[in-house]
Design an enzyme around this catalytic site. Structure first.
Site, PDB file in Angstrom:
ATOM      1  N   CYS A   1      -4.753   8.786   9.613  1.00 32.73           N
ATOM      2  CA  CYS A   1      -4.953   8.066  10.873  1.00 32.73           C
ATOM      3  C   CYS A   1      -4.798   8.994  12.072  1.00 32.73           C
ATOM      4  O   CYS A   1      -3.993   9.926  12.043  1.00 32.73           O
ATOM      5  CB  CYS A   1      -3.903   6.958  10.998  1.00 32.73           C
ATOM      6  SG  CYS A   1      -4.288   5.474  10.103  1.00 32.73           S
TER       7      CYS A   1
ATOM      8  N   ASP B   1       4.772   0.444  12.015  1.00 31.73           N
ATOM      9  CA  ASP B   1       3.534  -0.135  11.474  1.00 31.73           C
ATOM     10  C   ASP B   1       3.332  -1.597  11.886  1.00 31.73           C
ATOM     11  O   ASP B   1       2.300  -2.186  11.553  1.00 31.73           O
ATOM     12  CB  ASP B   1       3.518  -0.027   9.938  1.00 31.73           C
ATOM     13  CG  ASP B   1       3.221   1.386   9.466  1.00 31.73           C
ATOM     14  OD1 ASP B   1       2.847   2.234  10.299  1.00 31.73           O
ATOM     15  OD2 ASP B   1       3.356   1.639   8.248  1.00 31.73           O
TER      16      ASP B   1
ATOM     17  N   LYS C   1       0.849  -1.207   0.000  1.00 32.98           N
ATOM     18  CA  LYS C   1       0.000   0.000   0.000  1.00 32.98           C
ATOM     19  C   LYS C   1       0.880   1.251   0.000  1.00 32.98           C
ATOM     20  O   LYS C   1       0.695   2.153  -0.810  1.00 32.98           O
ATOM     21  CB  LYS C   1      -0.890   0.012   1.254  1.00 32.98           C
ATOM     22  CG  LYS C   1      -1.582   1.342   1.490  1.00 32.98           C
ATOM     23  CD  LYS C   1      -2.413   1.343   2.752  1.00 32.98           C
ATOM     24  CE  LYS C   1      -1.666   1.707   4.004  1.00 32.98           C
ATOM     25  NZ  LYS C   1      -1.491   3.152   4.264  1.00 32.98           N
ATOM     26  N   ASN C   2       1.838   1.307   0.914  1.00 33.47           N
ATOM     27  CA  ASN C   2       2.617   2.537   1.062  1.00 33.47           C
ATOM     28  C   ASN C   2       3.503   2.813  -0.147  1.00 33.47           C
ATOM     29  O   ASN C   2       3.845   3.962  -0.398  1.00 33.47           O
ATOM     30  CB  ASN C   2       3.462   2.486   2.350  1.00 33.47           C
ATOM     31  CG  ASN C   2       2.594   2.675   3.586  1.00 33.47           C
ATOM     32  OD1 ASN C   2       1.411   2.998   3.482  1.00 33.47           O
ATOM     33  ND2 ASN C   2       3.180   2.462   4.753  1.00 33.47           N
TER      34      ASN C   2
ATOM     35  N   ARG D   1      -8.586   0.007   4.448  1.00 30.51           N
ATOM     36  CA  ARG D   1      -7.602   0.929   3.866  1.00 30.51           C
ATOM     37  C   ARG D   1      -6.291   0.199   3.586  1.00 30.51           C
ATOM     38  O   ARG D   1      -5.535   0.622   2.722  1.00 30.51           O
ATOM     39  CB  ARG D   1      -7.317   2.087   4.834  1.00 30.51           C
ATOM     40  CG  ARG D   1      -8.476   3.033   5.027  1.00 30.51           C
ATOM     41  CD  ARG D   1      -8.056   4.218   5.864  1.00 30.51           C
ATOM     42  NE  ARG D   1      -6.805   4.764   5.354  1.00 30.51           N
ATOM     43  CZ  ARG D   1      -5.930   5.438   6.077  1.00 30.51           C
ATOM     44  NH1 ARG D   1      -6.161   5.670   7.341  1.00 30.51           N
ATOM     45  NH2 ARG D   1      -4.810   5.891   5.546  1.00 30.51           N
TER      46      ARG D   1
ATOM     47  N   ARG E   1       1.384  14.558  13.230  1.00 29.15           N
ATOM     48  CA  ARG E   1       1.809  14.303  11.860  1.00 29.15           C
ATOM     49  C   ARG E   1       1.828  15.546  10.965  1.00 29.15           C
ATOM     50  O   ARG E   1       1.087  15.640   9.995  1.00 29.15           O
ATOM     51  CB  ARG E   1       0.939  13.204  11.228  1.00 29.15           C
ATOM     52  CG  ARG E   1       0.923  11.952  12.049  1.00 29.15           C
ATOM     53  CD  ARG E   1       0.176  10.837  11.378  1.00 29.15           C
ATOM     54  NE  ARG E   1       0.991  10.145  10.385  1.00 29.15           N
ATOM     55  CZ  ARG E   1       0.573   9.068   9.737  1.00 29.15           C
ATOM     56  NH1 ARG E   1      -0.618   8.597   9.941  1.00 29.15           N
ATOM     57  NH2 ARG E   1       1.358   8.488   8.869  1.00 29.15           N
TER      58      ARG E   1
HETATM   59  C1  UD1 Z   1       4.770   6.653   6.316  1.00 30.58           C
HETATM   60  C2  UD1 Z   1       3.819   5.489   6.147  1.00 30.58           C
HETATM   61  C3  UD1 Z   1       3.257   5.067   7.511  1.00 30.58           C
HETATM   62  C4  UD1 Z   1       4.389   4.784   8.500  1.00 30.58           C
HETATM   63  C5  UD1 Z   1       5.373   5.966   8.550  1.00 30.58           C
HETATM   64  C6  UD1 Z   1       6.606   5.669   9.399  1.00 30.58           C
HETATM   65  C7  UD1 Z   1       2.883   5.902   3.952  1.00 30.58           C
HETATM   66  C8  UD1 Z   1       1.688   6.253   3.135  1.00 30.58           C
HETATM   67  N1  UD1 Z   1       2.725   5.892   5.290  1.00 30.58           N
HETATM   68  O1  UD1 Z   1       4.009   7.733   6.832  1.00 30.58           O
HETATM   69  O2  UD1 Z   1       2.459   3.913   7.319  1.00 30.58           O
HETATM   70  O3  UD1 Z   1       3.860   4.583   9.775  1.00 30.58           O
HETATM   71  O4  UD1 Z   1       5.832   6.280   7.206  1.00 30.58           O
HETATM   72  O5  UD1 Z   1       7.240   4.524   8.960  1.00 30.58           O
HETATM   73  O6  UD1 Z   1       3.937   5.580   3.421  1.00 30.58           O
HETATM   74  N2  UD1 Z   1       6.960  14.357  10.583  1.00 30.58           N
HETATM   75  C9  UD1 Z   1       7.112  15.683  10.855  1.00 30.58           C
HETATM   76  N3  UD1 Z   1       7.107  16.571   9.818  1.00 30.58           N
HETATM   77  C10 UD1 Z   1       6.957  16.158   8.524  1.00 30.58           C
HETATM   78  C11 UD1 Z   1       6.812  14.785   8.259  1.00 30.58           C
HETATM   79  C12 UD1 Z   1       6.805  13.900   9.312  1.00 30.58           C
HETATM   80  O7  UD1 Z   1       7.245  16.084  12.013  1.00 30.58           O
HETATM   81  O8  UD1 Z   1       6.961  17.013   7.618  1.00 30.58           O
HETATM   82  C13 UD1 Z   1       6.930  13.382  11.721  1.00 30.58           C
HETATM   83  C14 UD1 Z   1       5.576  12.730  11.844  1.00 30.58           C
HETATM   84  O9  UD1 Z   1       4.691  13.509  12.606  1.00 30.58           O
HETATM   85  C15 UD1 Z   1       5.908  11.433  12.510  1.00 30.58           C
HETATM   86  C16 UD1 Z   1       7.281  11.081  11.934  1.00 30.58           C
HETATM   87  O10 UD1 Z   1       7.803  12.317  11.428  1.00 30.58           O
HETATM   88  O11 UD1 Z   1       6.015  11.586  13.898  1.00 30.58           O
HETATM   89  C17 UD1 Z   1       7.265  10.027  10.858  1.00 30.58           C
HETATM   90  O12 UD1 Z   1       6.559  10.487   9.759  1.00 30.58           O
HETATM   91  P1  UD1 Z   1       6.868  10.033   8.267  1.00 30.58           P
HETATM   92  O13 UD1 Z   1       8.096   9.194   8.209  1.00 30.58           O
HETATM   93  O14 UD1 Z   1       6.799  11.244   7.415  1.00 30.58           O
HETATM   94  O15 UD1 Z   1       5.628   9.118   7.984  1.00 30.58           O
HETATM   95  P2  UD1 Z   1       4.588   9.208   6.812  1.00 30.58           P
HETATM   96  O16 UD1 Z   1       5.290   9.427   5.511  1.00 30.58           O
HETATM   97  O17 UD1 Z   1       3.467  10.075   7.191  1.00 30.58           O
END
Ligand code: UD1
Length: 421
Positions: free
Chosen positions: A118, A308, A22-23, A400, A123
């Site tokens: 979620c 995850d 999915k991701n 999802r 985030r």
């Molecule tokens: C992706 C995955 C999700 C997984 C996560 C961590 C997808 C669609 N989703 O989510 O399933 O749990 O990686 O492995 O691929 N953060 C910030 N600022 C930002 C971006 C992120 O502070 O601009 C923080 C987030 O709040 C969170 C952490 O960084 O605490 C990890 O986020 P990130 O690695 O970006 O996860 P996602 O890409 O949202």
């Protein structure tokens, strides 16, 4: 709203085919916005998040053809006809933010609603936006929308991410493929889904090296072209189903599984007394002496233990011997499954980002509530070995991220059914 009923039913046996990730699909699909030629994705999982992404891309002007029951998707963005990703769609799925980089890189403008997704923490998307600014974009936040402009195109830059964010790395990687000059993303995320995206972008003509390491280098090119790409195996679906025979007993073969997608997870299983072996067709999982030992887990970016899989691991540790400590370092609010597992008889104490699980002999079925995607599946796993009936409500979260979950588990002998209220 649908519920899933699971009745503890003894050992599982058989095989479970693992779908495309999915991701990975959620970041490969927006790559269509980088080219006016068709992008064909195969091994696409059949999930509601994919439908939402199709809807989102269609709203921007992509022609979407869904073939073979959803396993193949052909995306043709001859022209981006609308540069605004509206809140109505974006709120359903946080990954919608991934249209920002490619749209901006191709046409120099993009407006994207700030995402929902979620309920597992704040985030934010600040790292995505700072990175795009480093590439020369002008960004404004107005009324819940990100307005991004780059009238003279993006320019390559060295970007050091404060945190190895998966989404920010993906957005910046896509944007940099069409920027003028060289971009280096430092402290980049190293997840297999990033490598899969880079592989697909290379097939489209992008010049990328270093993906899978902390520094990714991208030489911008004038134009990208069409390509055909199979989505990488879903390591989270894989890890989830690897735990099913550990919890319920028995032996299951996970078709398409590979240890290198989940090395840190497999090491923890080994420490619990569980053997994982590679077969010609995938992976087999079996407990070495029937009892599972407790183990401590800290979630980390890849190659560490994936956040995850934390909820599913907790479900497994509820009936392991001794005490296990799980530390969640990626998301600040990701123990919402703990109170539900406690309703099933688990002994768990949560304090901040740490959960201490003391193994009990057996869980008992109960009505429980799914709160997010991975939390939902942890309750289903727990139900596989619980005494009596577990009714998991709000299963739209599950749809999802897990295709045909009931079919895959019941084919291995689980007593599981979906009921519509
Ligand atoms: C992706 C995955 C999700 C997984 C996560 C961590 C997808 C669609 N989703 O989510 O399933 O749990 O990686 O492995 O691929 N953060 C910030 N600022 C930002 C971006 C992120 O502070 O601009 C923080 C987030 O709040 C969170 C952490 O960084 O605490 C990890 O986020 P990130 O690695 O970006 O996860 P996602 O890409 O949202």
């Amino acid at each position: 709203m649908d519920s899933i009923i699971v009745r503890g039913n003894g050992p599982l046996s058989g095989e479970i085919p693992i779908a495309g990730a999915k991701n990975a699909a959620l970041t490969l699909m927006p790559a269509t916005l980088l080219t006016d030629e068709p992008l064909t994705l195969t091994n696409v999982p059949r999930l509601s998040d994919i439908k939402t992404t199709n809807e989102l891309l269609s709203s921007l002007g992509t022609e979407v053809a869904v073939l073979q029951g959803g396993q193949i998707i052909v995306l043709d963005t001859h022209k981006i006809t609308n540069h605004t990703a509206h809140y109505d769609i974006v709120r359903k799925m946080r990954a919608s933010i991934l249209v920002l980089g490619p749209m901006l890189a191709r046409d120099g403008e993009a407006v994207v609603s700030l995402p929902g997704g979620c309920a597992i923490g704040a985030r934010p998307v600040d790292l995505h936006l700072k990175g795009l600014e480093a590439l020369g974009a002008e960004i404004e936040l107005k009324e819940g929308y990100v307005h991004a402009k780059a009238p003279t195109g993006l320019k390559g830059a060295v970007i050091e991410l404060e945190f190895a964010s998966v989404g920010a790395t993906e957005n910046l990687l896509m944007a940099a493929t069409l920027a003028k000059g060289t971009t280096v993303i430092k402290n980049a995320a190293r997840e297999p889904e990033i490598v899969d995206l880079a592989d697909c972008l290379r097939k489209m003509g992008a010049q990328i090296s270093g993906d899978g390491s902390t520094d990714i280098t991208i030489e911008g090119v004038e134009k990208l072209h069409g390509a055909t790409h199979p989505v990488v195996t879903d390591r989270i679906e894989l890890g989830t189903y690897m735990l099913a025979p550990v919890i319920a007993g028995g032996e299951v073969e996970l078709l398409g599984g590979r240890i290198n997608l989940l090395a840190a997870f497999c090491e923890k299983l080994d420490a619990c007394g569980i053997s994982v072996t590679e077969t010609k067709r995938g992976l087999k999982v079996a407990s070495r002496n029937g009892r599972i030992k407790g183990v401590d887990v800290v979630t980390e970016p890849f190659p560490g233990f994936p956040t995850d899989l934390q909820a599913q691991m907790m479900a497994m540790l509820c009936t392991a011997d001794g005490t296990s400590v799980l530390e969640e370092t990626i998301f600040e609010n990701r123990f919402m499954h703990a109170p539900e597992l406690i309703r099933m008889g688990a002994s768990i104490e949560v304090s901040g980002g740490t959960a201490t699980v003391t193994g009990v002999e057996k869980l008992k079925g109960a009505p429980v509530m799914a709160t997010d995607l991975r939390a939902s599946v942890s309750l289903i796993l727990a139900g596989l070995a619980a005494e009596g009936e577990t009714i998991v409500s709000r299963v739209y979260h599950l749809d999802r991220g897990y295709e045909r979950l009931e079919d895959k588990l019941s084919a291995c002998g689980a007593n599981i059914e979906r009921v519509s209220e």
